[in-house]
Design a protein around this motif. Structure first.
Motif, PDB file in Angstrom:
ATOM      1  N   MET A   1      15.811   0.812  -5.826  1.00  0.00           N
ATOM      2  CA  MET A   1      15.346   1.946  -6.967  1.00  0.00           C
ATOM      3  C   MET A   1      14.056   2.432  -6.793  1.00  0.00           C
ATOM      4  N   ILE A   2      13.786   3.760  -7.709  1.00  0.00           N
ATOM      5  CA  ILE A   2      12.485   4.288  -7.762  1.00  0.00           C
ATOM      6  C   ILE A   2      11.670   3.771  -9.219  1.00  0.00           C
ATOM      7  N   ARG A   3      10.597   2.929  -8.669  1.00  0.00           N
ATOM      8  CA  ARG A   3       9.829   2.357  -9.637  1.00  0.00           C
ATOM      9  C   ARG A   3       8.370   2.204  -9.207  1.00  0.00           C
ATOM     10  N   LYS A   4       7.473   2.053 -10.262  1.00  0.00           N
ATOM     11  CA  LYS A   4       6.102   2.121 -10.099  1.00  0.00           C
ATOM     12  C   LYS A   4       5.684   0.554  -9.324  1.00  0.00           C
ATOM     13  N   ILE A   5       5.043   0.815  -8.346  1.00  0.00           N
ATOM     14  CA  ILE A   5       4.577  -0.529  -7.646  1.00  0.00           C
ATOM     15  C   ILE A   5       3.305  -0.158  -7.127  1.00  0.00           C
ATOM     16  N   ILE A   6       2.318  -1.520  -6.626  1.00  0.00           N
ATOM     17  CA  ILE A   6       1.355  -1.390  -6.035  1.00  0.00           C
ATOM     18  C   ILE A   6       1.081  -0.915  -4.792  1.00  0.00           C
ATOM     19  N   LYS A   7      -0.123  -0.277  -4.423  1.00  0.00           N
ATOM     20  CA  LYS A   7      -0.062   0.252  -3.168  1.00  0.00           C
ATOM     21  C   LYS A   7      -1.824  -0.219  -2.563  1.00  0.00           C
ATOM     22  N   ILE A   8      -1.876  -0.959  -1.600  1.00  0.00           N
ATOM     23  CA  ILE A   8      -3.194  -1.507  -1.037  1.00  0.00           C
ATOM     24  C   ILE A   8      -3.535  -0.784   0.081  1.00  0.00           C
ATOM     25  N   ASP A   9      -4.783  -0.121   0.119  1.00  0.00           N
ATOM     26  CA  ASP A   9      -5.325   0.778   1.347  1.00  0.00           C
ATOM     27  C   ASP A   9      -6.099  -0.466   1.963  1.00  0.00           C
ATOM     28  N   GLU A  10      -5.756  -0.859   3.183  1.00  0.00           N
ATOM     29  CA  GLU A  10      -6.356  -1.891   4.054  1.00  0.00           C
ATOM     30  C   GLU A  10      -7.587  -1.321   4.454  1.00  0.00           C
ATOM     31  N   GLU A  11      -7.967  -0.346   4.685  1.00  0.00           N
ATOM     32  CA  GLU A  11      -9.185   0.235   5.094  1.00  0.00           C
ATOM     33  C   GLU A  11     -10.636  -0.046   4.035  1.00  0.00           C
ATOM     34  N   LYS A  12      -9.997  -0.061   3.131  1.00  0.00           N
ATOM     35  CA  LYS A  12     -10.917  -0.115   1.529  1.00  0.00           C
ATOM     36  C   LYS A  12     -10.955  -1.767   1.386  1.00  0.00           C
ATOM     37  N   CYS A  13     -10.082  -2.532   1.803  1.00  0.00           N
ATOM     38  CA  CYS A  13     -10.062  -4.002   1.382  1.00  0.00           C
ATOM     39  C   CYS A  13     -11.235  -4.538   2.248  1.00  0.00           C
ATOM     40  N   ASN A  14     -11.846  -5.366   1.335  1.00  0.00           N
ATOM     41  CA  ASN A  14     -12.847  -5.948   2.218  1.00  0.00           C
ATOM     42  C   ASN A  14     -12.740  -7.641   1.991  1.00  0.00           C
ATOM     43  N   GLY A  15     -11.299  -8.099   1.946  1.00  0.00           N
ATOM     44  CA  GLY A  15     -11.043  -9.319   2.093  1.00  0.00           C
ATOM     45  C   GLY A  15     -11.437 -10.476   1.102  1.00  0.00           C
ATOM     46  N   ILE A  31      -3.782 -11.957   4.528  1.00  0.00           N
ATOM     47  CA  ILE A  31      -3.319 -12.126   5.681  1.00  0.00           C
ATOM     48  C   ILE A  31      -4.305 -11.604   6.561  1.00  0.00           C
ATOM     49  N   ASN A  32      -4.823 -12.143   7.462  1.00  0.00           N
ATOM     50  CA  ASN A  32      -5.794 -11.896   8.494  1.00  0.00           C
ATOM     51  C   ASN A  32      -6.953 -11.138   8.113  1.00  0.00           C
ATOM     52  N   GLY A  33      -7.351 -11.737   6.642  1.00  0.00           N
ATOM     53  CA  GLY A  33      -8.670 -11.103   6.089  1.00  0.00           C
ATOM     54  C   GLY A  33      -8.349  -9.732   5.121  1.00  0.00           C
ATOM     55  N   LYS A  34      -7.192  -9.514   4.843  1.00  0.00           N
ATOM     56  CA  LYS A  34      -6.923  -8.289   4.282  1.00  0.00           C
ATOM     57  C   LYS A  34      -5.593  -8.651   3.105  1.00  0.00           C
ATOM     58  N   ALA A  35      -5.571  -8.322   2.203  1.00  0.00           N
ATOM     59  CA  ALA A  35      -4.704  -8.270   0.932  1.00  0.00           C
ATOM     60  C   ALA A  35      -3.522  -7.595   1.299  1.00  0.00           C
ATOM     61  N   LYS A  36      -2.325  -8.274   1.203  1.00  0.00           N
ATOM     62  CA  LYS A  36      -1.134  -7.750   1.669  1.00  0.00           C
ATOM     63  C   LYS A  36      -0.064  -8.032   0.474  1.00  0.00           C
ATOM     64  N   LEU A  37       0.823  -6.904   0.183  1.00  0.00           N
ATOM     65  CA  LEU A  37       1.719  -6.984  -1.012  1.00  0.00           C
ATOM     66  C   LEU A  37       2.919  -7.637  -0.273  1.00  0.00           C
ATOM     67  N   THR A  38       3.070  -8.947  -0.353  1.00  0.00           N
ATOM     68  CA  THR A  38       4.302  -9.558   0.519  1.00  0.00           C
ATOM     69  C   THR A  38       5.622  -9.811  -0.106  1.00  0.00           C
ATOM     70  N   ARG A  39       5.659  -9.528  -1.430  1.00  0.00           N
ATOM     71  CA  ARG A  39       6.753  -9.731  -2.148  1.00  0.00           C
ATOM     72  C   ARG A  39       6.892  -8.603  -3.077  1.00  0.00           C
ATOM     73  N   GLU A  40       7.404  -7.543  -2.779  1.00  0.00           N
ATOM     74  CA  GLU A  40       7.542  -6.353  -3.677  1.00  0.00           C
ATOM     75  C   GLU A  40       8.571  -6.835  -4.776  1.00  0.00           C
ATOM     76  N   ASP A  41       9.483  -7.641  -4.720  1.00  0.00           N
ATOM     77  CA  ASP A  41      10.236  -7.920  -5.975  1.00  0.00           C
ATOM     78  C   ASP A  41       9.377  -8.947  -6.765  1.00  0.00           C
ATOM     79  N   GLU A  61       1.823   3.574  -6.995  1.00  0.00           N
ATOM     80  CA  GLU A  61       2.496   4.617  -6.610  1.00  0.00           C
ATOM     81  C   GLU A  61       4.077   4.523  -6.993  1.00  0.00           C
ATOM     82  N   GLU A  62       4.937   5.521  -6.936  1.00  0.00           N
ATOM     83  CA  GLU A  62       6.110   5.508  -7.523  1.00  0.00           C
ATOM     84  C   GLU A  62       6.951   5.738  -6.016  1.00  0.00           C
ATOM     85  N   ARG A  63       7.994   4.846  -5.575  1.00  0.00           N
ATOM     86  CA  ARG A  63       8.770   4.616  -4.461  1.00  0.00           C
ATOM     87  C   ARG A  63       9.876   3.894  -4.721  1.00  0.00           C
TER      88      ARG A  63
END
Length: 230
Positions: A1-15, A31-41, A61-63
């Protein structure tokens, strides 16, 4: 489905880990000093994590994404026993100590730890206490093996600990960022004599090389019965 969800810019993430702490659903992990969206659900798309991020690395973002699974989130929360006062593990802070006073019990050892957190995976690479620091990078077993660890190693140092055998991460990336981004005066590595502890020594070597800086370094090896053997 298309829905609103967060997006993380790893270049900007300072851990810093603040977004992971702010995400009540547990959708974000460090993970490895960076924030990761590991569970989209697990992401409900409400964005509690956005205001927690100091570098504006998170946006919407919507995707195409799995639907929010509230039942799975609730089941996951039930499995985790919450701490009664919350978890301060990722909140960077300096520890200022009063001058030591003679103790009534001469066997009492005063802590020399000067900052929090100490785990390599949790520290913020831009924490202010790193500037001008003498860095101690230690395998976590060393403090239990060597009796006078606080006075001989932690004192007057910023302390980072880890276990290269148990942590499935490459420490060198985060250590490189710490050394490259701050005015580190020296690096002391304290490791155990066991072979797997070579991972923490190698991570420091790689970080120093990658940083392009020439910083005094020493390696101290502790035996399993608590002696300095190198």
């Amino acid at each position: 489905m298309i829905r609103k969800i967060i997006k993380i810019d790893e270049e900007k993430c300072n851990g810093c880990g603040r977004c992971a702490a702010a995400c009540h659903e547990g959708a974000i992990e460090m993970i490895n000093g960076k924030a990761k969206l590991t569970r989209e659900d697990y992401c409900d798309g409400l964005g509690d994590c956005l205001p927690a991020c100091p570098t504006n690395a998170i946006s919407f973002e919507e995707r195409e994404a799995p639907a929010y699974n509230e039942a799975a989130v609730l089941a996951s929360k039930e499995k985790k026993a919450p701490l009664p006062c919350g978890c301060p593990g990722m909140n960077a802070r300096a520890i200022h100590r009063a001058p030591a006073q003679p103790a009534a019990d001469s066997a009492l050892v005063t802590s020399q730890l000067s900052q929090w957190p100490v785990q390599i995976k949790l520290v913020n690479v831009n924490a202010p206490y790193f500037n001008g620091a003498k860095l101690l990078v230690a395998a976590d077993c060393t403090a239990f093996s060597y009796g006078n660890f606080h006075n001989d190693f932690i004192k007057n140092h910023i302390t980072l600990i880890g276990c290269p055998k148990l942590d499935s991460v490459d420490y060198s990336e985060k250590l490189t960022a710490i050394i490259a981004n701050n005015d580190i005066k020296s690096v002391t590595v304290v490791r155990m004599e066991v072979p797997c502890c070579g991972g923490i020594e190698n991570a420091v070597k790689q970080a120093l090389m990658a940083s392009g800086k020439f910083i005094p370094r020493q390696v101290v090896t502790i035996s399993t019965d608590g002696r300095i053997i190198q």
